[in-house]
Scaffold this motif. Structure first.
Motif, PDB file in Angstrom:
ATOM      1  N   ASN A   8       0.846  -1.185   0.000  1.00 44.62           N
ATOM      2  CA  ASN A   8       0.000   0.000   0.000  1.00 44.62           C
ATOM      3  C   ASN A   8       0.886   1.241   0.000  1.00 44.62           C
ATOM      4  O   ASN A   8       1.548   1.541   1.000  1.00 44.62           O
ATOM      5  CB  ASN A   8      -0.906  -0.020   1.222  1.00 44.62           C
ATOM      6  CG  ASN A   8      -1.877  -1.183   1.185  1.00 44.62           C
ATOM      7  OD1 ASN A   8      -2.887  -1.121   0.503  1.00 44.62           O
ATOM      8  ND2 ASN A   8      -1.572  -2.256   1.906  1.00 44.62           N
TER       9      ASN A   8
ATOM     10  N   LEU B 196     -13.744   9.179  -4.386  1.00 43.99           N
ATOM     11  CA  LEU B 196     -12.576   8.341  -4.675  1.00 43.99           C
ATOM     12  C   LEU B 196     -11.911   8.844  -5.956  1.00 43.99           C
ATOM     13  O   LEU B 196     -12.549   8.961  -7.002  1.00 43.99           O
ATOM     14  CB  LEU B 196     -13.025   6.889  -4.849  1.00 43.99           C
ATOM     15  CG  LEU B 196     -12.031   5.788  -4.548  1.00 43.99           C
ATOM     16  CD1 LEU B 196     -11.508   5.902  -3.124  1.00 43.99           C
ATOM     17  CD2 LEU B 196     -12.694   4.423  -4.736  1.00 43.99           C
TER      18      LEU B 196
ATOM     19  N   LEU C 208     -10.698   1.774  -9.012  1.00 44.73           N
ATOM     20  CA  LEU C 208     -11.100   2.433  -7.774  1.00 44.73           C
ATOM     21  C   LEU C 208     -11.808   1.425  -6.870  1.00 44.73           C
ATOM     22  O   LEU C 208     -12.923   1.000  -7.165  1.00 44.73           O
ATOM     23  CB  LEU C 208     -12.014   3.620  -8.080  1.00 44.73           C
ATOM     24  CG  LEU C 208     -11.427   4.673  -9.034  1.00 44.73           C
ATOM     25  CD1 LEU C 208     -12.457   5.762  -9.322  1.00 44.73           C
ATOM     26  CD2 LEU C 208     -10.164   5.286  -8.456  1.00 44.73           C
ATOM     27  N   ASP C 209     -11.136   1.022  -5.795  1.00 46.53           N
ATOM     28  CA  ASP C 209     -11.699   0.127  -4.794  1.00 46.53           C
ATOM     29  C   ASP C 209     -12.261  -1.164  -5.388  1.00 46.53           C
ATOM     30  O   ASP C 209     -13.377  -1.579  -5.081  1.00 46.53           O
ATOM     31  CB  ASP C 209     -12.781   0.839  -3.975  1.00 46.53           C
ATOM     32  CG  ASP C 209     -13.017   0.136  -2.634  1.00 46.53           C
ATOM     33  OD1 ASP C 209     -12.126  -0.621  -2.216  1.00 46.53           O
ATOM     34  OD2 ASP C 209     -14.076   0.338  -2.026  1.00 46.53           O
ATOM     35  N   THR C 210     -11.482  -1.801  -6.259  1.00 47.28           N
ATOM     36  CA  THR C 210     -11.828  -3.115  -6.772  1.00 47.28           C
ATOM     37  C   THR C 210     -10.616  -4.019  -6.609  1.00 47.28           C
ATOM     38  O   THR C 210      -9.484  -3.591  -6.839  1.00 47.28           O
ATOM     39  CB  THR C 210     -12.268  -3.059  -8.245  1.00 47.28           C
ATOM     40  OG1 THR C 210     -12.433  -4.395  -8.735  1.00 47.28           O
ATOM     41  CG2 THR C 210     -11.224  -2.359  -9.109  1.00 47.28           C
ATOM     42  N   ARG C 211     -10.835  -5.272  -6.228  1.00 47.50           N
ATOM     43  CA  ARG C 211      -9.723  -6.156  -5.899  1.00 47.50           C
ATOM     44  C   ARG C 211      -9.274  -7.047  -7.046  1.00 47.50           C
ATOM     45  O   ARG C 211      -8.478  -7.950  -6.842  1.00 47.50           O
ATOM     46  CB  ARG C 211     -10.094  -7.001  -4.676  1.00 47.50           C
ATOM     47  CG  ARG C 211     -10.047  -6.183  -3.384  1.00 47.50           C
ATOM     48  CD  ARG C 211     -10.652  -6.938  -2.195  1.00 47.50           C
ATOM     49  NE  ARG C 211     -10.305  -6.282  -0.946  1.00 47.50           N
ATOM     50  CZ  ARG C 211     -10.872  -5.175  -0.479  1.00 47.50           C
ATOM     51  NH1 ARG C 211     -11.837  -4.597  -1.184  1.00 47.50           N
ATOM     52  NH2 ARG C 211     -10.502  -4.648   0.677  1.00 47.50           N
TER      53      ARG C 211
ATOM     54  N   ARG D  92      -5.059  -0.981  -6.851  1.00 42.68           N
ATOM     55  CA  ARG D  92      -6.366  -0.557  -6.347  1.00 42.68           C
ATOM     56  C   ARG D  92      -6.208   0.761  -5.603  1.00 42.68           C
ATOM     57  O   ARG D  92      -5.359   0.887  -4.717  1.00 42.68           O
ATOM     58  CB  ARG D  92      -6.940  -1.616  -5.396  1.00 42.68           C
ATOM     59  CG  ARG D  92      -8.273  -1.224  -4.763  1.00 42.68           C
ATOM     60  CD  ARG D  92      -8.790  -2.338  -3.878  1.00 42.68           C
ATOM     61  NE  ARG D  92      -8.145  -2.352  -2.581  1.00 42.68           N
ATOM     62  CZ  ARG D  92      -8.696  -1.882  -1.444  1.00 42.68           C
ATOM     63  NH1 ARG D  92      -9.888  -1.322  -1.468  1.00 42.68           N
ATOM     64  NH2 ARG D  92      -8.028  -1.956  -0.320  1.00 42.68           N
TER      65      ARG D  92
ATOM     66  N   SER E 111      -7.608   3.006  -2.858  1.00 40.99           N
ATOM     67  CA  SER E 111      -8.502   2.838  -1.717  1.00 40.99           C
ATOM     68  C   SER E 111      -9.025   4.186  -1.256  1.00 40.99           C
ATOM     69  O   SER E 111      -8.551   5.243  -1.663  1.00 40.99           O
ATOM     70  CB  SER E 111      -7.756   2.152  -0.565  1.00 40.99           C
ATOM     71  OG  SER E 111      -6.808   3.027  -0.005  1.00 40.99           O
ATOM     72  N   ALA E 112      -9.998   4.137  -0.366  1.00 46.69           N
ATOM     73  CA  ALA E 112     -10.668   5.352   0.097  1.00 46.69           C
ATOM     74  C   ALA E 112      -9.787   6.207   0.994  1.00 46.69           C
ATOM     75  O   ALA E 112     -10.133   7.361   1.269  1.00 46.69           O
ATOM     76  CB  ALA E 112     -11.957   4.982   0.833  1.00 46.69           C
ATOM     77  N   ASN E 113      -8.668   5.675   1.464  1.00 46.64           N
ATOM     78  CA  ASN E 113      -7.818   6.473   2.358  1.00 46.64           C
ATOM     79  C   ASN E 113      -6.545   6.957   1.660  1.00 46.64           C
ATOM     80  O   ASN E 113      -5.532   7.202   2.295  1.00 46.64           O
ATOM     81  CB  ASN E 113      -7.470   5.687   3.622  1.00 46.64           C
ATOM     82  CG  ASN E 113      -6.777   4.378   3.325  1.00 46.64           C
ATOM     83  OD1 ASN E 113      -6.538   4.048   2.171  1.00 46.64           O
ATOM     84  ND2 ASN E 113      -6.462   3.628   4.355  1.00 46.64           N
TER      85      ASN E 113
ATOM     86  N   GLU F 149      -2.732   0.608  -3.779  1.00 45.79           N
ATOM     87  CA  GLU F 149      -2.464  -0.758  -3.323  1.00 45.79           C
ATOM     88  C   GLU F 149      -1.965  -1.588  -4.502  1.00 45.79           C
ATOM     89  O   GLU F 149      -2.735  -1.967  -5.389  1.00 45.79           O
ATOM     90  CB  GLU F 149      -3.732  -1.379  -2.731  1.00 45.79           C
ATOM     91  CG  GLU F 149      -3.508  -2.772  -2.163  1.00 45.79           C
ATOM     92  CD  GLU F 149      -4.780  -3.412  -1.659  1.00 45.79           C
ATOM     93  OE1 GLU F 149      -4.804  -3.851  -0.492  1.00 45.79           O
ATOM     94  OE2 GLU F 149      -5.760  -3.475  -2.434  1.00 45.79           O
TER      95      GLU F 149
END
Length: 495
Positions: free
Chosen positions: A305, A327, A376-379, A384, A386-388, A392
């Motif tokens: 990350n 995001l 965006l926020d998909t694995r 990826r 992330s919201a913060n 990643e």
């Protein structure tokens, strides 16, 4: 997006590629070559070690904790750790001269199929490991034993070659590379690592129904309670800020600690592996960071990350985001993402460093990415968001050398930022990224690094040459093995 904008962006990307000096690895490669040419490095390190306040502080730690023995350690290319143990009363001599190892210790003393020690052979000269006093810690499972990391140098007596830092010392190389990156860009790379690992032994068998994942179930965490309690205890004693953990698959747990400067995160992963092996010894279990122990079950990943930080008058700012709620990523982050995706094929031999690593990508439905893409926020993607506000990077597995993975990522990030590369939008890759093919075997990963002109110029030649020699030997050994699968497929089936 209009055709005019698309063409303009493609021209910008190609112009960036042409001006980034691919064959020599851009500013990143030039800076590392300058660092490694410095024959005064050993003398300066030695002088710093022998300052009276440094000697006294080291002596005080030894006295206060009752330390009788010290491991003088270095990580190897293969992500292991080599060390010598020295009675604590000799610490001042070690600060002055360090500890001597055969040069091939940094290549795990690996012998090739032809019987030669990789990395210089039997006749390779020694290197000297000078301790870095700030890394000294006491082992919580035996407080009479301390450990300290060292930096590897060619001995000064070698004449013109003496006194230089050795590029095979990936820990020290990444520290130097990161320092230079920050000086050139004003940015600091921070990372949080997510090492997964598999435990086997009596009493920890998973509970789950058929065709149901055992992930997250509290009863499975309870079975692992003796493990995670010891891991947390030892990690916290060694300065980790442990933040959360979960049960992921049969015997597989993931425990996380707070993100930090990338070199500190890498160092903590090295320490975490030692903690895990110690806990396994104490509990009569086996602990493995093997990338893919079983078919049909989760592999052991080690997601990186990543965030980029700039120091301002108002404090440190994460430049991956800019304070908006939705995001998104900034232009700087987009350039960094493009660099990482463009160089993913060439980096795979580091991110997935073993033959077994690639089995993780072939097992469908197991959350392991297999392409050079982002979202965006998909694995299901390589990177990826992330919201913060972190990027990643999901390709590395738990057997990775974290110093080497961060080194390659840093080189790719600087290329992306320097050349202002564009990744395209999530699900809509740019022309630069669209045709990037990620290797799916160790053999093809070796070829991909050799074909990546920028990375081959950015990473020191001795490091890539010897690392690729190690990986070619591993791939050849694997290709020469006759497996049970082959017997099952062909013994009677071929007329």
């Amino acid at each position: 997006m209009s055709n005019t904008i698309a063409v303009d962006r493609l021209e910008t990307e190609l112009a960036g590629l042409l001006t980034s000096d691919l064959s020599t690895g851009g500013r990143f490669g030039a800076a590392l070559r300058e660092i490694l040419a410095d024959t005064t490095a050993f003398a300066r390190h030695q002088e710093a070690n022998l300052r009276p306040e440094v000697i006294e502080a080291f002596a005080e730690k030894i006295r206060t904790n009752g330390v009788k023995y010290i491991y003088f350690m270095l990580p190897t290319l293969g992500a292991r750790t080599v060390a010598k143990v020295v009675p604590a009363e000799h610490f001042e001599r070690m600060l002055r001269k360090g500890i001597a190892f055969h040069r091939t210790a940094l290549t795990d003393l690996q012998t090739s199929r032809e019987g030669e020690l990789i990395g210089g052979g039997v006749d390779a000269h020694e290197f000297w490991g000078l301790p870095d006093p700030e890394t000294f810690q006491v082992l919580p499972w035996d407080t009479e034993v301390g450990r300290v990391f060292c930096t590897a140098y060619d001995p000064p007596h070698l004449g013109e070659e003496g006194g230089r830092m050795i590029p095979l010392d990936t820990r020290s190389l990444f520290k130097a590379a990161h320092k230079g990156f920050t000086e050139r860009t004003g940015l600091e790379l921070r990372s949080g690592l997510e090492p997964e690992m598999t435990w086997t032994g009596p009493g920890i068998e998973a509970i789950s129904k058929q065709d149901q994942s055992p992930a997250y179930q509290v009863e499975n965490l309870e079975k692992m309670r003796p493990v995670y309690k010891k891991l947390y205890s030892y990690a916290q004693a060694l300065g980790f800020d442990m933040i959360q953990g979960d049960y992921e698959d049969a015997g597989q747990i993931e425990l996380n600690w707070e993100y930090d400067r990338a070199e500190l995160s890498a160092e903590r992963l090295t320490t975490y592996r030692q903690i895990c092996k110690q806990v396994a010894r104490e509990l009569g279990l086996e602990a493995s960071f093997m990338a893919k122990p079983y078919n049909g079950k989760m592999g052991n990943g080690c997601h990186h990350n990543l965030s980029l930080w700039k120091t301002t008058e108002g404090g440190d700012v994460n430049v991956v985001e800019d304070g908006r709620v939705e995001l998104h990523v900034t232009d700087t982050a987009r350039h960094a993402i493009a660099g990482m995706l463009l160089h993913t094929p060439g980096s795979m031999v580091v991110m997935a460093s073993t033959v077994n690593s690639y089995k993780r990508f072939w097992d469908a439905g197991q959350f392991a990415p297999s392409g050079a893409d982002w979202g965006l926020d998909t694995r299901g993607v390589a990177i990826r968001i992330s919201a913060n506000g972190r990027m990643e990077y999901r390709l590395p597995d738990a057997s990775v050398n974290p110093y080497l993975s961060h080194l390659f990522l840093l080189a790719a990030i600087e290329h992306g930022i320097e050349a202002q590369l564009e990744p395209g939008d999530p699900g809509q890759p740019s022309a630069l990224i669209r045709d990037v093919v990620v290797p799916n075997t160790l053999g093809s990963a070796i070829e991909a690094l050799e074909a990546d002109e920028y990375l081959m110029g950015a990473i020191p030649e001795e490091l890539t040459r010897i690392y690729l020699q190690l990986k070619r030997d591993e791939w050849a050994r694997y290709c020469g093995q006759i497996t049970q699968w082959e017997f099952d497929q062909y013994w009677e089936a071929i007329p």
